[in-house]
Design a protein around this motif. Structure first.
Motif, PDB file in Angstrom:
ATOM      1  N   LYS A  36       0.830  -1.211   0.000  1.00 44.61           N
ATOM      2  CA  LYS A  36       0.000   0.000   0.000  1.00 44.61           C
ATOM      3  C   LYS A  36       0.864   1.261   0.000  1.00 44.61           C
ATOM      4  O   LYS A  36       0.554   2.224  -0.688  1.00 44.61           O
ATOM      5  CB  LYS A  36      -0.950   0.005   1.188  1.00 44.61           C
ATOM      6  N   ASP A  37       1.925   1.245   0.779  1.00 45.80           N
ATOM      7  CA  ASP A  37       2.815   2.405   0.823  1.00 45.80           C
ATOM      8  C   ASP A  37       3.470   2.667  -0.532  1.00 45.80           C
ATOM      9  O   ASP A  37       3.569   3.813  -0.971  1.00 45.80           O
ATOM     10  CB  ASP A  37       3.884   2.234   1.901  1.00 45.80           C
ATOM     11  N   MET A  38       3.911   1.619  -1.204  1.00 48.61           N
ATOM     12  CA  MET A  38       4.548   1.793  -2.513  1.00 48.61           C
ATOM     13  C   MET A  38       3.531   2.289  -3.548  1.00 48.61           C
ATOM     14  O   MET A  38       3.856   3.112  -4.396  1.00 48.61           O
ATOM     15  CB  MET A  38       5.199   0.496  -2.994  1.00 48.61           C
ATOM     16  N   ASP A  39       2.281   1.809  -3.459  1.00 44.85           N
ATOM     17  CA  ASP A  39       1.235   2.312  -4.355  1.00 44.85           C
ATOM     18  C   ASP A  39       0.914   3.771  -4.046  1.00 44.85           C
ATOM     19  O   ASP A  39       0.711   4.574  -4.954  1.00 44.85           O
ATOM     20  CB  ASP A  39      -0.038   1.473  -4.233  1.00 44.85           C
ATOM     21  N   LEU A  40       0.870   4.120  -2.771  1.00 43.28           N
ATOM     22  CA  LEU A  40       0.567   5.494  -2.368  1.00 43.28           C
ATOM     23  C   LEU A  40       1.616   6.461  -2.914  1.00 43.28           C
ATOM     24  O   LEU A  40       1.282   7.524  -3.445  1.00 43.28           O
ATOM     25  CB  LEU A  40       0.497   5.587  -0.844  1.00 43.28           C
ATOM     26  N   ILE A  41       2.879   6.077  -2.831  1.00 44.58           N
ATOM     27  CA  ILE A  41       3.972   6.902  -3.353  1.00 44.58           C
ATOM     28  C   ILE A  41       3.917   6.958  -4.881  1.00 44.58           C
ATOM     29  O   ILE A  41       4.279   7.943  -5.490  1.00 44.58           O
ATOM     30  CB  ILE A  41       5.338   6.365  -2.883  1.00 44.58           C
ATOM     31  N   GLY A  42       3.454   5.851  -5.501  1.00 43.16           N
ATOM     32  CA  GLY A  42       3.298   5.815  -6.950  1.00 43.16           C
ATOM     33  C   GLY A  42       4.468   5.236  -7.718  1.00 43.16           C
ATOM     34  O   GLY A  42       4.653   5.543  -8.886  1.00 43.16           O
ATOM     35  N   ILE A  43       5.256   4.387  -7.067  1.00 46.64           N
ATOM     36  CA  ILE A  43       6.412   3.798  -7.733  1.00 46.64           C
ATOM     37  C   ILE A  43       5.927   2.898  -8.882  1.00 46.64           C
ATOM     38  O   ILE A  43       5.118   2.002  -8.661  1.00 46.64           O
ATOM     39  CB  ILE A  43       7.272   2.984  -6.739  1.00 46.64           C
ATOM     40  N   PRO A  44       6.422   3.107 -10.117  1.00 47.81           N
ATOM     41  CA  PRO A  44       5.870   2.413 -11.287  1.00 47.81           C
ATOM     42  C   PRO A  44       6.098   0.897 -11.333  1.00 47.81           C
ATOM     43  O   PRO A  44       5.263   0.166 -11.837  1.00 47.81           O
ATOM     44  CB  PRO A  44       6.569   3.069 -12.476  1.00 47.81           C
ATOM     45  N   LEU A  45       7.231   0.417 -10.830  1.00 52.67           N
ATOM     46  CA  LEU A  45       7.574  -0.998 -10.924  1.00 52.67           C
ATOM     47  C   LEU A  45       7.819  -1.558  -9.523  1.00 52.67           C
ATOM     48  O   LEU A  45       8.482  -0.910  -8.711  1.00 52.67           O
ATOM     49  CB  LEU A  45       8.838  -1.191 -11.771  1.00 52.67           C
ATOM     50  N   ARG A  46       7.287  -2.752  -9.261  1.00 53.90           N
ATOM     51  CA  ARG A  46       7.502  -3.360  -7.937  1.00 53.90           C
ATOM     52  C   ARG A  46       8.034  -4.774  -8.097  1.00 53.90           C
ATOM     53  O   ARG A  46       7.516  -5.562  -8.884  1.00 53.90           O
ATOM     54  CB  ARG A  46       6.207  -3.397  -7.139  1.00 53.90           C
ATOM     55  N   ILE A  47       9.080  -5.069  -7.335  1.00 49.90           N
ATOM     56  CA  ILE A  47       9.613  -6.423  -7.235  1.00 49.90           C
ATOM     57  C   ILE A  47       9.397  -6.870  -5.792  1.00 49.90           C
ATOM     58  O   ILE A  47       9.785  -6.164  -4.859  1.00 49.90           O
ATOM     59  CB  ILE A  47      11.113  -6.482  -7.562  1.00 49.90           C
ATOM     60  N   THR A  48       8.790  -8.036  -5.631  1.00 51.02           N
ATOM     61  CA  THR A  48       8.579  -8.597  -4.302  1.00 51.02           C
ATOM     62  C   THR A  48       9.446  -9.829  -4.147  1.00 51.02           C
ATOM     63  O   THR A  48       9.365 -10.763  -4.944  1.00 51.02           O
ATOM     64  CB  THR A  48       7.100  -8.972  -4.089  1.00 51.02           C
ATOM     65  N   LEU A  95       3.478  -4.091 -12.276  1.00 54.18           N
ATOM     66  CA  LEU A  95       3.410  -2.706 -12.736  1.00 54.18           C
ATOM     67  C   LEU A  95       2.368  -1.970 -11.903  1.00 54.18           C
ATOM     68  O   LEU A  95       1.279  -2.499 -11.657  1.00 54.18           O
ATOM     69  CB  LEU A  95       2.986  -2.641 -14.207  1.00 54.18           C
ATOM     70  N   ARG A  96       2.657  -0.747 -11.500  1.00 50.65           N
ATOM     71  CA  ARG A  96       1.699   0.068 -10.759  1.00 50.65           C
ATOM     72  C   ARG A  96       0.483   0.325 -11.643  1.00 50.65           C
ATOM     73  O   ARG A  96       0.610   0.659 -12.809  1.00 50.65           O
ATOM     74  CB  ARG A  96       2.364   1.388 -10.347  1.00 50.65           C
TER      75      ARG A  96
END
Length: 114
Positions: free
Chosen positions: A65-77, A91-92
């Motif tokens: 949720k925090d990464m989506d809130l900031i708006g980071i375009p690409l996420r690796i988990t 991808l966001r």
């Protein structure tokens, strides 16, 4: 920001995002996960790709949720599938999560960012 947002937060395009990649480490106590996350971070940053590395002691949902809130375009988990050399890529703004080999996710990020 007014034009590039949704109900989860900002949705920056790669060209203006404060960080290109959000690297989310699920369990810092797991040595394999930490090793893989550190490797991905070092590899991407050595290629001048900006990465925010979330290794906080929080639940995964909070980190996402925090990464989506900031708006980071690409996420690796980096999570439990690292024992199979698999990480998740997202991808966001897209609900699809792709499971990729570690080297493949790095190549994919490089192709998108460089």
């Amino acid at each position: 920001a007014e034009q590039r947002n949704d109900e989860f937060g900002l949705n920056w395009p790669l060209s203006v995002a404060p960080f290109k990649v959000a690297l989310v480490l699920i369990n810092e106590e797991d040595s394999k996960q930490k090793e893989v996350a550190d490797y991905i971070y070092d590899t991407l940053t050595s290629n001048n790709i900006s990465v925010i590395y979330d290794n906080r002691n929080e639940r995964p949902g909070v980190k996402f949720k925090d990464m989506d809130l900031i708006g980071i375009p690409l996420r690796i988990t980096v999570g439990k599938k690292t024992v199979e050399d698999i990480v998740e890529f997202k991808l966001r703004g897209n609900n699809e999560i792709e499971e990729l080999n570690i080297s493949n996710v790095i190549d994919k990020i490089k192709n998108m960012c460089l």
